[in-house]
Design a protein around this motif. Structure first.
Motif, PDB file in Angstrom:
ATOM      1  N   ARG A 104       0.852  -1.202   0.000  1.00 50.80           N
ATOM      2  CA  ARG A 104       0.000   0.000   0.000  1.00 50.80           C
ATOM      3  C   ARG A 104       0.884   1.247   0.000  1.00 50.80           C
ATOM      4  O   ARG A 104       0.622   2.226  -0.685  1.00 50.80           O
ATOM      5  N   ASP A 107       2.276   1.630  -3.446  1.00 49.90           N
ATOM      6  CA  ASP A 107       1.227   2.144  -4.337  1.00 49.90           C
ATOM      7  C   ASP A 107       0.995   3.624  -4.085  1.00 49.90           C
ATOM      8  O   ASP A 107       0.858   4.414  -5.022  1.00 49.90           O
ATOM      9  N   GLY A 108       0.939   3.966  -2.783  1.00 55.76           N
ATOM     10  CA  GLY A 108       0.691   5.360  -2.421  1.00 55.76           C
ATOM     11  C   GLY A 108       1.766   6.267  -2.982  1.00 55.76           C
ATOM     12  O   GLY A 108       1.477   7.291  -3.604  1.00 55.76           O
ATOM     13  N   LEU A 110       3.752   5.662  -5.491  1.00 53.74           N
ATOM     14  CA  LEU A 110       3.726   5.662  -6.956  1.00 53.74           C
ATOM     15  C   LEU A 110       2.590   6.518  -7.496  1.00 53.74           C
ATOM     16  O   LEU A 110       2.693   7.074  -8.573  1.00 53.74           O
ATOM     17  N   SER A 111       1.484   6.587  -6.739  1.00 56.61           N
ATOM     18  CA  SER A 111       0.317   7.291  -7.282  1.00 56.61           C
ATOM     19  C   SER A 111       0.421   8.794  -7.040  1.00 56.61           C
ATOM     20  O   SER A 111      -0.408   9.548  -7.524  1.00 56.61           O
ATOM     21  N   LEU A 112       1.441   9.217  -6.285  1.00 59.41           N
ATOM     22  CA  LEU A 112       1.569  10.648  -6.029  1.00 59.41           C
ATOM     23  C   LEU A 112       2.512  11.284  -7.040  1.00 59.41           C
ATOM     24  O   LEU A 112       3.425  10.628  -7.538  1.00 59.41           O
ATOM     25  N   PRO A 113       2.282  12.575  -7.355  1.00 53.22           N
ATOM     26  CA  PRO A 113       3.252  13.255  -8.204  1.00 53.22           C
ATOM     27  C   PRO A 113       4.525  13.496  -7.384  1.00 53.22           C
ATOM     28  O   PRO A 113       4.482  14.155  -6.353  1.00 53.22           O
ATOM     29  N   ALA A 114       5.642  12.932  -7.830  1.00 53.83           N
ATOM     30  CA  ALA A 114       6.856  12.951  -7.013  1.00 53.83           C
ATOM     31  C   ALA A 114       7.450  14.346  -6.883  1.00 53.83           C
ATOM     32  O   ALA A 114       7.904  14.735  -5.810  1.00 53.83           O
ATOM     33  N   LEU A 115       7.422  15.103  -7.987  1.00 56.13           N
ATOM     34  CA  LEU A 115       8.193  16.347  -7.994  1.00 56.13           C
ATOM     35  C   LEU A 115       7.776  17.361  -6.919  1.00 56.13           C
ATOM     36  O   LEU A 115       8.625  17.854  -6.189  1.00 56.13           O
ATOM     37  N   PRO A 116       6.472  17.672  -6.776  1.00 59.56           N
ATOM     38  CA  PRO A 116       6.121  18.639  -5.733  1.00 59.56           C
ATOM     39  C   PRO A 116       6.524  18.158  -4.344  1.00 59.56           C
ATOM     40  O   PRO A 116       6.964  18.968  -3.509  1.00 59.56           O
ATOM     41  N   LEU A 117       6.422  16.841  -4.092  1.00 57.24           N
ATOM     42  CA  LEU A 117       6.837  16.325  -2.793  1.00 57.24           C
ATOM     43  C   LEU A 117       8.344  16.476  -2.624  1.00 57.24           C
ATOM     44  O   LEU A 117       8.838  16.826  -1.554  1.00 57.24           O
ATOM     45  N   ILE A 119      10.146  18.748  -3.995  1.00 56.39           N
ATOM     46  CA  ILE A 119      10.425  20.175  -3.776  1.00 56.39           C
ATOM     47  C   ILE A 119      10.246  20.512  -2.306  1.00 56.39           C
ATOM     48  O   ILE A 119      11.086  21.175  -1.694  1.00 56.39           O
TER      49      ILE A 119
ATOM     50  N   GLY B 247       1.329  10.275 -12.285  1.00 51.75           N
ATOM     51  CA  GLY B 247       2.230  11.030 -11.416  1.00 51.75           C
ATOM     52  C   GLY B 247       3.326  11.712 -12.214  1.00 51.75           C
ATOM     53  O   GLY B 247       3.623  12.888 -12.003  1.00 51.75           O
ATOM     54  N   SER B 251       4.036  15.699 -12.567  1.00 51.47           N
ATOM     55  CA  SER B 251       5.366  16.231 -12.241  1.00 51.47           C
ATOM     56  C   SER B 251       5.939  16.969 -13.436  1.00 51.47           C
ATOM     57  O   SER B 251       6.499  18.062 -13.299  1.00 51.47           O
ATOM     58  N   LEU B 254       4.513  20.328 -13.956  1.00 51.96           N
ATOM     59  CA  LEU B 254       5.017  21.338 -13.023  1.00 51.96           C
ATOM     60  C   LEU B 254       6.340  21.919 -13.510  1.00 51.96           C
ATOM     61  O   LEU B 254       6.555  23.132 -13.476  1.00 51.96           O
ATOM     62  N   LEU B 285      -0.268  21.508  -2.988  1.00 43.90           N
ATOM     63  CA  LEU B 285       0.332  20.172  -2.995  1.00 43.90           C
ATOM     64  C   LEU B 285      -0.749  19.099  -2.910  1.00 43.90           C
ATOM     65  O   LEU B 285      -0.763  18.124  -3.670  1.00 43.90           O
TER      66      LEU B 285
END
Lengths: 275, 312
Positions: A104, A107-108, A110-117, A119, B247, B251, B254, B285
């Motif tokens: 999980r 999956d979590g 992977l499903s998030l946009p990595a770049l803003p996190l 940053i 995702g 990204s 952005l 975010l």
């Protein structure tokens, strides 16, 4: 064919990074010393790729930047591989809630946009933990840790899938019947048989880390100048698009070759795995 | 299907809570709190004033108490103010989201459409297939921000055909589209590789299957064999790519916005993190994460609609 092409590209880059000092001595410039009389010089014998906005030699900065980019890429990949393999093996072996929690989590992520996190994480003030800040070494360490936090996922998924297949095979049952302890079954029997897919995941992790590091450095959140990295060389180039377009070309070519080399290597290894 | 959607919505909610808590923590650890900035702006403030202000705004409380207070306010629909823009957060968030969705929509359509066409063409003609493969490896290895720079150098600086960045102010539709061309091209090209590679592999596999020979034997035209028989089967894994790449697409959007100075979610997140605008940064975010996860969910639902075997 792909394997050799990829290995060749990476060997070339590694040689460039290793030989950066030699090239510096031969050309006789300091890649960190500004020379404001030589801003945006075009390519010449003294400066084979020209100079940047502070009059520093672009070729030398590329070679020294290769050290940073490759160190970050390889360290992240190593960390991601160790973490990911451990997580994947544990999930496949234990199953149940551990498997559910780890997958999980994967999956979590992977499903998030990595770049803003990335940053947000990269903007954390490491000084608050009593760590040094503002030095090249601390930048590298910070970026490496952050990228590893995201990088293990790909390795873990591949390792888990491969380990599940192996664990269901008869030789594992045979080893258990023969009295092998569970750690021995996992490390001596299962692990060697899933090294192929793990190697593929590692090569892809290097590619991902090099791209991510260059993107963060480009945005000013990764490696800070004056230390050169391919990403931060382009951050300067963006402002110089009108004055010195060539300065924007070379760092990108270096990133492209590194990432393409890793993908080709991954493809090549995958093609040679038994099906 | 409804169970899938329901379960995933719960998962999305849990993820949002976790992400918001972790980002809150991360932002608490960034340099400078709002009062440091107030102090910079007004040199007459004394240490006693600052302590009082801290107390009034609750900044002396521990991080987790402040997080719960913030979360409660957001759930009541009170999103707070943006420090950078001095307006309620919604006033900058929604226009930015709209701008980013336009960019995402065009780029996804072009990336998927172009990639699929490349893959199908490559499966039909082996020569083109090798070309498509090489193109994919090359494009996949290209950093989005560098591709954007190259396109700016070529089309804006050297040829002068298109604007280098920004958006059209109150100009016509055509002018607005001109500002979209380079960002969309950048994002579409970078994301096209995955569709081309998987499209190629899937079509090659389908075209080798026995049912294709049967279809040809019935005397169907090559077009019908390709698009009516092979393609629908090859399309299922392609929708998976759309789900997996959501995702990466967000990204990429952005980064693209940052290069082309387009006011969107990407620039908003970057500017607000850099400018200590925590309120805006956090909500932007979360919104980016929500959009990504909803896109993934939509692709998964579409996949089950296309392939009845998965619905079971």
């Amino acid at each position: 064919m792909r394997l050799w092409l990829g290995l060749g590209l990476l060997a070339l880059l590694a040689a460039g990074a290793a030989g950066a000092g030699l090239v510096r001595d031969w050309l006789g410039h300091d890649p960190f010393a500004p020379d404001l009389f030589l801003r945006y010089a075009e390519a010449s014998a003294a400066h084979p790729l020209g100079t940047d906005e502070l009059g520093r030699d672009i070729l030398l900065r590329l070679l020294f930047g290769a050290r940073v980019s490759l160190v970050v890429g390889l360290t992240v990949a190593l960390g991601a591989t160790l973490l990911g393999t451990a997580a994947g093996l544990a999930a496949a072996w234990r199953g149940g809630w551990l498997d559910a929690v780890l997958m999980r989590l994967a999956d979590g992520l992977l499903s998030l946009p990595a770049l803003p996190l990335l940053i947000v994480l990269a903007a954390i003030d490491t000084g608050r933990f009593g760590l040094p800040r503002g030095e090249a070494g601390s930048d590298i360490a910070r970026i490496t840790v952050i990228l590893t936090l995201f990088g293990w996922v790909g390795v873990a998924r591949l390792a888990r899938a491969a380990a599940l297949t192996q664990l269901s095979l008869d030789y594992v049952a045979a080893a258990r019947v023969a009295g092998a302890s569970e750690p021995r079954v996992l490390l001596r029997h299962v692990l060697p048989n899933i090294l192929g897919p793990i190697a593929v995941a590692t090569a892809l992790a290097v590619a991902g880390a090099v791209l991510a590091e260059s993107t963060l450095s480009f945005l000013g959140l990764g490696i800070q100048p004056p230390a050169p990295s391919w990403g931060n060389m382009l951050a300067n180039a963006q402002e110089m698009v009108f004055a010195a377009p060539w300065a924007a070309v070379w760092p990108g070519v270096a990133i492209l070759l590194t990432v393409a080399g890793c993908s080709l290597l991954a493809d090549g290894v995958r093609g040679r795995l038994p099906r | 299907m409804l169970r899938l959607i329901g379960g995933r919505l719960v998962q999305i909610a849990v993820t949002l809570v976790v992400v918001s808590a972790l980002s809150w923590l991360a932002m608490g650890l960034m340099p400078g709190d709002p009062l440091d900035l107030a102090m910079l702006g007004d040199p007459t403030l004394t240490a006693a004033d600052l302590a009082k202000l801290r107390e009034i705004h609750g900044l002396d409380r521990p991080l987790h108490e402040r997080y719960l207070a913030w979360a409660a306010a957001v759930l009541r629909g009170d999103f707070g103010y943006s420090r950078l823009y001095s307006v309620p957060v919604q006033a900058v968030l929604w226009p930015a989201l709209g701008s980013t969705l336009v960019l995402l929509g065009w780029a996804l359509a072009l990336a998927a459409g172009g990639g699929v066409l490349l893959g199908v063409a490559g499966a039909v003609r082996p020569g083109l297939g090798r070309l498509a493969d090489g193109f994919s490896i090359l494009v996949q290895a290209t950093p989005a921000f560098w591709l954007g720079l190259l396109l700016i150098i070529l089309f804006a600086v050297t040829l002068g055909w298109l604007p280098a960045g920004g958006v059209a102010e109150d100009a016509g539709l055509v002018e607005a589209l001109r500002f979209l061309v380079l960002p969309v091209a950048t994002l579409a090209l970078v994301n096209m590789a995955a569709y081309a590679r998987h499209g190629l592999a899937a079509m090659q596999a389908e075209l080798a299957a026995p049912y294709i020979r049967t279809a040809r034997m019935k005397g169907l035209s090559e077009g019908a064999v390709l698009w009516r028989h092979a393609f629908p089967n090859a399309a299922v894994p392609l929708v998976t790519i759309a789900a997996l790449d959501a995702g990466a697409l967000v990204s990429g959007a952005l980064v693209t916005e940052t290069i082309f100075a387009r006011p969107g979610m990407g620039k908003l997140i970057y500017d607000s993190v850099m400018g200590n605008d925590y309120n805006l940064a956090l909500l932007a975010l979360l919104l980016a994460a929500l959009v990504t996860m909803l896109a993934t969910l939509a692709a998964d639902v579409a996949q089950r609609l296309i392939d009845p075997r998965l619905a079971g």
